[in-house]
Design an enzyme around this catalytic site. Sequence first.
Site, mmCIF file in Angstrom:
data_model
loop_
_atom_site.group_PDB
_atom_site.id
_atom_site.type_symbol
_atom_site.label_atom_id
_atom_site.label_comp_id
_atom_site.label_asym_id
_atom_site.label_seq_id
_atom_site.Cartn_x
_atom_site.Cartn_y
_atom_site.Cartn_z
ATOM 1 N N ASP A 1 57.678 -2.725 -42.064
ATOM 2 C CA ASP A 1 57.547 -4.244 -41.754
ATOM 3 C C ASP A 1 58.952 -5.072 -42.033
ATOM 4 O O ASP A 1 58.672 -6.148 -42.116
ATOM 5 C CB ASP A 1 56.481 -4.751 -42.751
ATOM 6 C CG ASP A 1 55.236 -3.938 -42.615
ATOM 7 O OD1 ASP A 1 54.859 -3.491 -41.441
ATOM 8 O OD2 ASP A 1 54.559 -3.404 -43.471
ATOM 9 N N GLY A 2 59.987 -4.573 -42.181
ATOM 10 C CA GLY A 2 61.395 -5.124 -42.452
ATOM 11 C C GLY A 2 62.127 -4.207 -43.040
ATOM 12 O O GLY A 2 61.951 -3.148 -43.440
ATOM 13 N N SER B 1 62.526 -9.483 -43.399
ATOM 14 C CA SER B 1 61.117 -9.310 -44.102
ATOM 15 C C SER B 1 59.785 -9.986 -42.972
ATOM 16 O O SER B 1 59.755 -11.155 -42.809
ATOM 17 C CB SER B 1 60.791 -9.696 -45.697
ATOM 18 O OG SER B 1 59.617 -9.489 -45.827
ATOM 19 N N ARG B 2 59.130 -9.083 -42.443
ATOM 20 C CA ARG B 2 58.330 -9.600 -41.175
ATOM 21 C C ARG B 2 56.763 -10.050 -41.724
ATOM 22 O O ARG B 2 56.546 -11.146 -41.130
ATOM 23 C CB ARG B 2 57.915 -8.649 -40.212
ATOM 24 C CG ARG B 2 59.385 -8.082 -39.604
ATOM 25 C CD ARG B 2 59.004 -7.310 -38.344
ATOM 26 N NE ARG B 2 60.149 -6.618 -38.014
ATOM 27 C CZ ARG B 2 60.688 -5.522 -38.181
ATOM 28 N NH1 ARG B 2 60.343 -4.631 -39.106
ATOM 29 N NH2 ARG B 2 61.866 -5.157 -37.581
ATOM 30 N N VAL B 3 56.380 -9.776 -42.812
ATOM 31 C CA VAL B 3 55.222 -10.280 -43.511
ATOM 32 C C VAL B 3 55.445 -10.647 -44.579
ATOM 33 O O VAL B 3 54.570 -11.299 -45.256
ATOM 34 C CB VAL B 3 54.233 -9.028 -43.376
ATOM 35 C CG1 VAL B 3 53.885 -8.741 -41.997
ATOM 36 C CG2 VAL B 3 54.648 -7.812 -44.257
#
Length: 523
Positions: free
Chosen positions: A353-354, A378-380
Amino acid sequence: MTQNRPGPPSPASNGVDPWGAWLDERRKRVSQVQLGPAVAQIGRVESFADGVALVSGLPQTRLNELLRFENGSLGFATTLDVDRIGVVLLDDAENIEAGDKVAGLGETASAPVGPGLLGRVIDPLGRPLDDAGPVDAESFHPVERDAPGIFDRDLVTEPLETGLLVVDSMFSIGRGQRELILGDRATGKTSVAIDAILNQKQSDVICIYVAIGQRASAVERAIEAVRTRGAPERTIFVVAAASSAPGLQWIAPFASFTMAEYFRDRGGHALVVVDDLTKHAATHRELALLTREPPGREAYPGDVFYLHARLLERAAKLSQSKGGGSLTALPIAETEAGNLSAYIPTNLISITDGQIVFDSRLFAANQRPAVDVGLSVSRVGGKAQPPALKQASARLRLQYSQFLELELFSRFGGVSTTHVHGQITRGQKIRALLTQPTFALLRQVDQVALLLALEAGVLDGLATEAIGLLRERLPDRLDRDAPMAVAACQSRAALDETSRGNLIDVTRALAAEIGEAGSEAPA
């Protein structure tokens, strides 16, 4: 010469016949004996080399099933062909020869789970490595387990704080996230992961550090750091060092996730640091070539993506109907000469997720942690960032990125305007703030106070060399002069104007003291 055997008792002097009691005891023993046919699968070793045995005569063997060799060594099946199977040994067995017997155990590879593992140093099979006696395992669960389904998952909303300003402010990590730590060799990747474990000392997160193919000295330093500065009573160390059998290194990350899932499935929170998956992929390639699987790109087998995908998919934030627990994964991967487009790094980037990317040039320039803010993401985690920190760091990444570009162009000529000079000065303060020594962790309120002071211009008049001293003294000063603001940050709520002003005033007063002390010091 006859051998004396115990016979029936002699008649008692009181006239009671002891034959009845003797016969009843014998009948009871005979009734407890399990009589019936026993089925056993016995095969033969066709060849053995480099920790891999090719076995025939076991057509009923399942994938990942455990097998026991004639000398007592264990292995598990990795390839199933028509006439033979490939077995990877879990022990360093050197006396296995062609023709030795192999028996299928009818069960898959399992790892111990339970609270009894906390504070222990074990191998992936649960065997102790710390001379503290046997491991008190509650039960054994398969190392290969299905990832939670979509309906069993929930949104990532809780932060997992690392204590590092550069990570928590710009690349926040949430509980249940998979954040890749990526960079060249010896750039501080493991140090950041250990800092994340140490920062859970005051939290409710169970930490698991799994070392795959690492040097024994490096593993000892990591364990000693946690024991000295962290909470070892809530940490499990799973070690499959470079000297361990390849099968043990291959199974290590799967076993560690199984141990973490025990706590996650009971409503707890767990953090797994996998150090590192590049060596795990190399081990998988080695075993695949030895078992004669067809090679693909860079000689890796075609299932190497699926190998790490099914592992990291097990990290998740569970829904409230499943207990609301979480499993956060921080896998580490190594690059060569900063090449992010290599096979394994691109696989892991697409799975996670990153990523937090480390730059060897920043490390050589003594900027630690050497995080490349342009390539990291960091996507979330932003959804889980605490409101106070999210508000204070809203413009941080943009300002720092602009500074890096201006600094690059300013090397070719003088600074043209006062505005550009002010941006460069502000960027230098940001760089000094983001430079954080190992083990010098910051609380959320400390990070918020520093970022608010930066935005308010408090640090503009402070020498760059003095920012480290400000960061060191600030926690005690905040506890003393701003207890209400500290409590507000701990409540995970957004700060009001009064609390924000209080933090800025305390930081301004401390910066003034440090600045005066520096000006009075003899040249």
